[in-house]
Motif scaffolding. Structure first.
Motif, PDB file in Angstrom:
ATOM      1  N   GLU A  16       0.864  -1.184   0.012  1.00  0.00           N
ATOM      2  CA  GLU A  16      -0.122  -0.149   0.127  1.00  0.00           C
ATOM      3  C   GLU A  16       0.964   1.324  -0.134  1.00  0.00           C
ATOM      4  O   GLU A  16       0.419   2.244  -0.343  1.00  0.00           O
ATOM      5  N   ALA A  17       2.015   1.242   0.631  1.00  0.00           N
ATOM      6  CA  ALA A  17       3.007   2.426   0.672  1.00  0.00           C
ATOM      7  C   ALA A  17       3.495   2.777  -0.748  1.00  0.00           C
ATOM      8  O   ALA A  17       3.915   3.809  -0.925  1.00  0.00           O
ATOM      9  N   LEU A  18       3.368   1.702  -1.558  1.00  0.00           N
ATOM     10  CA  LEU A  18       3.934   2.204  -2.998  1.00  0.00           C
ATOM     11  C   LEU A  18       2.675   2.280  -3.955  1.00  0.00           C
ATOM     12  O   LEU A  18       2.993   2.933  -5.164  1.00  0.00           O
ATOM     13  N   ALA A  19       1.457   2.281  -3.476  1.00  0.00           N
ATOM     14  CA  ALA A  19       0.370   2.452  -4.340  1.00  0.00           C
ATOM     15  C   ALA A  19       0.025   3.816  -4.661  1.00  0.00           C
ATOM     16  O   ALA A  19      -0.710   4.311  -5.692  1.00  0.00           O
ATOM     17  N   GLY A  20       0.182   4.653  -3.591  1.00  0.00           N
ATOM     18  CA  GLY A  20      -0.072   6.328  -3.842  1.00  0.00           C
ATOM     19  C   GLY A  20      -1.714   6.414  -3.506  1.00  0.00           C
ATOM     20  O   GLY A  20      -2.187   5.672  -2.842  1.00  0.00           O
ATOM     21  N   PRO A  21      -2.183   7.349  -3.873  1.00  0.00           N
ATOM     22  CA  PRO A  21      -3.459   7.696  -3.542  1.00  0.00           C
ATOM     23  C   PRO A  21      -4.378   6.811  -3.844  1.00  0.00           C
ATOM     24  O   PRO A  21      -5.624   6.614  -3.617  1.00  0.00           O
ATOM     25  N   ALA A 161       7.848   0.839   7.734  1.00  0.00           N
ATOM     26  CA  ALA A 161       7.429   2.354   7.058  1.00  0.00           C
ATOM     27  C   ALA A 161       5.751   2.138   6.928  1.00  0.00           C
ATOM     28  O   ALA A 161       5.329   1.174   6.134  1.00  0.00           O
ATOM     29  N   LYS A 162       5.123   2.907   7.515  1.00  0.00           N
ATOM     30  CA  LYS A 162       3.686   2.717   7.243  1.00  0.00           C
ATOM     31  C   LYS A 162       3.113   4.102   6.373  1.00  0.00           C
ATOM     32  O   LYS A 162       3.848   4.976   6.274  1.00  0.00           O
ATOM     33  N   ASN A 163       2.029   4.009   5.711  1.00  0.00           N
ATOM     34  CA  ASN A 163       1.589   5.073   4.735  1.00  0.00           C
ATOM     35  C   ASN A 163       0.527   6.010   5.728  1.00  0.00           C
ATOM     36  O   ASN A 163      -0.674   5.398   6.097  1.00  0.00           O
ATOM     37  N   LYS A 164       0.979   7.115   6.041  1.00  0.00           N
ATOM     38  CA  LYS A 164       0.182   7.964   6.599  1.00  0.00           C
ATOM     39  C   LYS A 164      -0.025   7.904   8.196  1.00  0.00           C
ATOM     40  O   LYS A 164      -0.781   8.501   8.547  1.00  0.00           O
ATOM     41  N   VAL A 165       0.705   6.757   8.855  1.00  0.00           N
ATOM     42  CA  VAL A 165       0.562   6.772  10.094  1.00  0.00           C
ATOM     43  C   VAL A 165       1.755   6.834  10.751  1.00  0.00           C
ATOM     44  O   VAL A 165       2.718   6.090  10.437  1.00  0.00           O
TER      45      VAL A 165
END
Length: 242
Positions: A16-21, A161-165
Motif C-alpha cells: 500500500e505504501a507504493l500504491a499512492g492515492p 514504514a507505514k503509509n500516513k500513520v
C-alpha cells in the motif's frame, strides 16, 4: 559529519505504501520518492535490506476469503511482491544505487535466489538487497519475512514504514481523533493489546531474537533518514526495559 545510529537495517515496505492515492498498483511518483529516501541513507553508509509487500496488487487472505485455495492465493501474493521489488530496483538503479533482488521462489531470469551469505556479501559491498516472494511458504506474511530476514542478516533494527500513520496508536487515528500514540512498547504489550504493528508470528520472532522495531510514517519526506540518524519519531518496540 554526523554518523548514522544504525549500520545495517531491514526496511519493511507495505504494498500500500507504493500504491499512492489510488490505493492499488504502483505509483511512479511514490516509488521514486521512496527510492530517493533510501538513496539518502545508503550514502550515509547504512547497509539496507528491504522487504516489500504485495497488497497493492494481490492479497492472499482476500483471495482465500473468496473461496480460493489458501496456499494458491498466498503464492500469488508472493509473486505480487516480486513485481514491487523489480519496480523498486528499477527506481533505485535509475538513481545510481546498486541493487540486488533476491527471491524465495526461484526465478533466475529476473532475480537471484535467496542465499543468506550472498545477501550479506551484497550488503557489505553497499548494495541494497530487496527480498521478494516472502519466505517462499504459504501461510506466512511479509511481516514474518521481515523478522526472519532481519535475524538472518544480523540487522540492528526493523524499520516498519507505514503509509500516513506516524506510529502505533491504541485505536485507528484515521477514524478516532482521540486515539493515543505510544512512544515505546514491549513485544508482550503489542501481543497482549492486539496492536497492529506486525502479526503475532512476526512479533514473537522479533521477541525471540531481541530485534528492535521502529514504526514510522514514510509519507513524510526524509523520515527514513531521521530514523537512521536516531531522531525520536514514530514508536519503538523492543524488550521491556528493566
Amino acid at each position: 559529519m554526523l554518523q548514522p545510529k544504525y549500520k545495517r537495517v531491514v526496511l519493511k515496505l507495505s504494498g500500500e505504501a507504493l500504491a499512492g492515492p489510488a490505493g492499488y498498483g504502483i505509483d511512479a511518483a511514490v516509488i521514486h520518492s521512496t527510492a530517493s529516501q533510501i538513496k539518502e541513507i545508503v550514502e550515509l553508509g547504512t547497509e539496507v535490506g528491504i522487504i516489500v509487500g504485495g497488497g497493492n496488487i494481490w492479497r492472499g487472505v482476500a483471495g482465500s476469503s473468496q473461496g480460493m485455495d489458501r496456499a494458491t492465493a498466498d503464492y500469488m501474493g508472493m509473486l505480487a511482491t516480486v513485481l514491487n521489488a523489480l519496480a523498486l530496483q528499477d527506481a533505485l538503479e535509475n538513481k545510481g544505487v546498486q541493487t540486488r533482488v533476491q527471491t524465495s521462489i526461484e526465478m533466475r531470469q529476473v532475480a537471484e535466489p535467496y542465499i543468506r551469505r550472498r545477501a550479506i556479501r551484497h550488503l557489505e559491498k553497499k548494495r541494497v538487497v530487496i527480498f521478494a516472494a516472502g519466505t517462499g511458504n504459504p501461510f506466512f506474511s511479509t511481516d514474518t519475512t521481515a523478522a526472519l530476514r532481519a535475524a538472518e542478516i544480523e540487522a540492528e533494527v526493523i524499520l516498519m514504514a507505514k503509509n500516513k500513520v506516524d506510529g502505533v496508536y491504541d485505536a485507528d487515528p484515521r477514524t478516532n481523533p482521540d486515539a493515543v500514540k505510544y512512544q515505546e512498547l514491549s513485544y508482550l504489550e503489542v501481543l497482549n493489546k492486539g496492536l497492529g504493528v506486525m502479526d503475532s508470528t512476526a512479533i514473537s520472532l522479533c521477541m525471540d531474537n531481541d530485534m528492535k522495531i521502529i514504526v514510522f510514517n514514510i509519507s513524510e519526506e526524509g523520515n527514513i533518514k531521521r530514523v537512521i540518524m536516531g531522531e525520536d519519531i514514530g514508536t519503538v518496540v523492543r524488550r521491556e526495559q528493566k
